[in-house]
Structure formats: structure tokens, C-alpha cells
Scaffold this motif. Structure first.
Motif, PDB file in Angstrom:
ATOM      1  N   TYR A  18       0.851  -1.196   0.000  1.00 45.00           N
ATOM      2  CA  TYR A  18       0.000   0.000   0.000  1.00 45.00           C
ATOM      3  C   TYR A  18       0.883   1.241   0.000  1.00 45.00           C
ATOM      4  N   LEU A  19       0.631   2.138  -0.949  1.00 42.45           N
ATOM      5  CA  LEU A  19       1.432   3.357  -1.099  1.00 42.45           C
ATOM      6  C   LEU A  19       0.668   4.524  -0.469  1.00 42.45           C
ATOM      7  N   PRO A  20       1.034   4.939   0.730  1.00 39.20           N
ATOM      8  CA  PRO A  20       0.222   5.896   1.486  1.00 39.20           C
ATOM      9  C   PRO A  20       0.324   7.334   1.020  1.00 39.20           C
TER      10      PRO A  20
ATOM     11  N   SER B 131      -7.945   8.117   1.851  1.00 42.63           N
ATOM     12  CA  SER B 131      -8.822   7.676   2.937  1.00 42.63           C
ATOM     13  C   SER B 131      -9.174   6.203   2.733  1.00 42.63           C
ATOM     14  N   GLY B 132      -9.621   5.578   3.777  1.00 42.57           N
ATOM     15  CA  GLY B 132     -10.122   4.216   3.633  1.00 42.57           C
ATOM     16  C   GLY B 132      -9.187   3.109   4.066  1.00 42.57           C
TER      17      GLY B 132
ATOM     18  N   LEU C 242     -10.113  -0.798   4.734  1.00 43.52           N
ATOM     19  CA  LEU C 242      -9.377  -1.868   4.050  1.00 43.52           C
ATOM     20  C   LEU C 242      -8.803  -2.849   5.070  1.00 43.52           C
ATOM     21  N   SER C 243      -8.287  -2.312   6.159  1.00 42.13           N
ATOM     22  CA  SER C 243      -7.734  -3.160   7.211  1.00 42.13           C
ATOM     23  C   SER C 243      -8.813  -4.088   7.780  1.00 42.13           C
TER      24      SER C 243
ATOM     25  N   GLU D 274      -9.909  10.591   9.155  1.00 38.21           N
ATOM     26  CA  GLU D 274      -8.888  11.637   9.290  1.00 38.21           C
ATOM     27  C   GLU D 274      -7.768  11.175  10.224  1.00 38.21           C
ATOM     28  N   GLN D 275      -8.141  10.512  11.312  1.00 40.48           N
ATOM     29  CA  GLN D 275      -7.125  10.023  12.232  1.00 40.48           C
ATOM     30  C   GLN D 275      -6.278   8.919  11.598  1.00 40.48           C
ATOM     31  N   ASP D 276      -6.937   8.048  10.829  1.00 40.39           N
ATOM     32  CA  ASP D 276      -6.197   6.998  10.122  1.00 40.39           C
ATOM     33  C   ASP D 276      -5.211   7.610   9.120  1.00 40.39           C
ATOM     34  N   ALA D 277      -5.687   8.612   8.377  1.00 38.98           N
ATOM     35  CA  ALA D 277      -4.844   9.254   7.375  1.00 38.98           C
ATOM     36  C   ALA D 277      -3.669   9.963   8.034  1.00 38.98           C
TER      37      ALA D 277
END
Length: 314
Positions: free
Chosen positions: A206-208, A231-232, A236-237, A275-278
Motif C-alpha cells: 500500500y502506497l500511502p 482515505s479508507g 481496508l484493514s 482523518e485520524q487513520d490518514a
């Protein structure tokens, strides 16, 4: 032997049309690349340094994008400090790319002998637990190395990517990426095949730091600016029941070796909001890049999508 073929994956084949005169320039470039890859690391670094000192003077194109990115991300640094980062990035990129063909023409043992990998036990532990994993891999110059090395060790990777415009390069690059196993899916085919491959036991790649536009992103902090961040990852996880494992690929211009750093899975993850994940993803990039800024692809259009009311910095 495991059959890694998937009809939904990107599977370019050799075509006799590659012998057409319109590809002769591409073949010449490939031939020169193979010859240069046999040069000692010091020689390639010398050539890369010579070219880098000229590239850094350009006032347009990739060099201009890199300067804009560094200015926005590190406004607290002096211009001389940012120029030093950019110069070292070009030297790293050049030395690595001049030896890029080695990954295809050298043996599996050569790859083992020329790679330093730290933290692989994190992946082995997850494998022993029957736990899926998604690797969080920022855009460094050596980004393809971990996928090839891990596959050679029996941990094949599944990734999503865009195919190359040049069909010959696309075929050769794909062969290089999956020479020991793995799958590559085109983004145009959707994410479902990628999810299925992770559930089948492949490591997700995964390329963040990709900028996929406002409809697929949230704006969160990225160094001193804001970035349209994918996002997402939390969803996905959950869908893949996979742990998120940060990984950084590097090329050491002093030793001529590839270096791979694998960290412990993010925990807790996912968090409460996208937003927190990102932001957690961006924090991983920041932690790595702060230590090794010369490894990062500053020439990319990292910040092309801006919040409403802001124009593209490029």
C-alpha cells in the motif's frame, strides 16, 4: 511451485512488435542500463553526483516540483539546507537507477548478499499467527526492492499500480517485480481483486503518499503543510482483517546495498475516524523521511490536490 497467475491481475506479455524500429531507442536504453549496472557502486555514485549537480540548477519540471515540495514541507529550514536535501536525493536516485537492471540480471543470492533487512520478524510473527498484513510503503527510490526480496523469501506481495506508457518497459518492469512471485493489479480494475489476494495470503503493498484526488482523500497534516491523503485504509484493514505494517526501502550510496526497515504493526489501528487513520499514515512517512530525507521521491506531485480555494502549487 505456487502458481501466482490471476486473470484479473496485470499480466503483460512479450510481443514481437517490441522489435519494431519505434522501440529501438528503448532497447538501446535497456542495453546501456545493463552495462552501467555492472559498474562498481563508487563509479555509479560518481556519475550520479556529476549529473545531480547539474539537475539541481534547473528551474522547471521535476526539479521545480521538488523545490516546491521541500519549501512547503520544511519552511523552517534554510534554502541551503533544502538544496542539500535535494542534491542528496538526486545522488541517491541516480546511483540507484544506474544499477536498476541488477534486480533482473543478478541472482537471488546476489540480492540476498546486497540487502540488509531489519525487523522481518514482525512479518514472520504475523505469518505464524495466520494474520494477514498490509505493508505501508512510502515512495522512496528503492520502493520495488522489498516486494522482490520478500517474494524470494516466500512472502509474495500483491500491489496496485499504473502500467507504463511504454509497453516494452511495462513488460520488463512487470517481469522484474514478480520474478519470484506476487501479483500486480491495475487501479482501473478496482480494489476487490487486491483485497481477495490479501485474504489469500499475499502481503498487501500500500502506497500511502499517492494523491488520488479529492474524491478519494481527506486533508490532514503532512509535515508543515496539508496533503490530500488517501482515505479508507481503516476500512481496508477491517475488510482484509489485516495488520498495517510500516516499511521503508532505502538505497545506501556508501555501501551500494539495499536496506529495508520493517516496523511493528500499527496498534491501535484503525482509529476512530478516517482523518485520524490518514494522519497516522502521514506520521509514519514523516518519521521515516525526517531521518532519511534523501531517500524520498520529492520530485512527485505530492501536493497537487489542495483544499477548496487553494490553487495547485505547481
Amino acid at each position: 511451485m505456487i502458481d501466482h497467475f490471476d486473470s484479473k491481475a496485470h499480466n503483460p506479455k512479450f510481443s514481437w512488435s517490441f522489435l519494431h524500429p519505434r522501440y529501438w531507442g528503448s532497447w538501446l536504453t535497456i542495453f546501456l542500463g545493463v552495462l552501467l549496472s555492472f559498474l562498481p557502486n563508487n563509479a555509479r555514485r560518481g556519475i550520479a553526483t556529476f549529473i545531480a549537480k547539474r539537475l539541481i540548477t534547473l528551474k522547471r519540471g521535476a526539479n521545480q516540483r521538488a523545490k516546491i515540495n521541500l519549501n512547503l514541507c520544511f519552511p523552517e529550514k534554510t534554502e541551503a539546507e533544502r538544496e542539500a536535501i535535494l542534491l542528496q536525493q538526486y545522488i541517491t536516485a541516480g546511483t540507484f537507477l544506474l544499477g536498476f537492471a541488477s534486480l533482473s540480471i543478478r541472482s537471488k543470492q546476489w540480492l540476498e548478499n546486497n540487502t540488509v533487512i531489519r525487523g522481518e520478524h514482525h512479518l514472520q510473527t504475523l505469518k505464524e499467527q495466520g494474520q494477514s498484513a498490509i505493508l505501508l510503503v512510502p515512495h522512496t527510490w528503492a520502493i520495488d526492492i522489498p516486494a522482490v526480496l520478500l517474494a524470494s523469501r516466500g512472502l509474495p506481495v500483491s500491489a496496485m499500480a499504473k502500467k507504463q506508457h511504454n509497453a516494452l518497459y511495462d513488460w520488463l518492469m512487470h517481469r522484474q517485480r514478480v520474478q519470484y512471485g506476487g501479483r500486480v493489479y491495475e487501479r482501473s480494475g478496482g480494489i476487490k481483486p487486491f483485497i481477495r489476494s490479501i485474504k489469500d495470503g499475499y502481503l498487501g503493498y500500500y502506497l500511502p503518499d499517492e494523491d488520488l484526488g479529492p474524491e478519494h482523500s481527506v486533508f490532514v497534516d503532512f509535515f508543515a503543510t496539508q496533503k490530500a491523503t488517501i482515505s479508507g485504509l481503516g476500512r481496508l484493514s477491517k475488510l482484509c482483517r489485516a495488520k498495517i505494517v510500516p516499511l521503508l526501502a532505502m538505497y545506501n550510496t556508501e555501501t551500494g546495498q539495499y536496506e529495508i526497515d520493517i516496523q511493528a504493526p500499527l496498534d491501535p489501528f484503525p482509529l476512530e475516524t478516517e482523518e485520524q487513520d490518514a494522519r497516522a499514515m502521514n506520521q509514519c512517512i514523516e518519521d521515516y523521511v525526517t531521518q532519511h530525507p534523501e531517500q524520498y521521491m520529492w520530485i512527485l506531485r505530492l501536493l497537487k490536490t489542495r483544499p477548496e480555494g487553494e490553487s495547485s502549487p505547481y
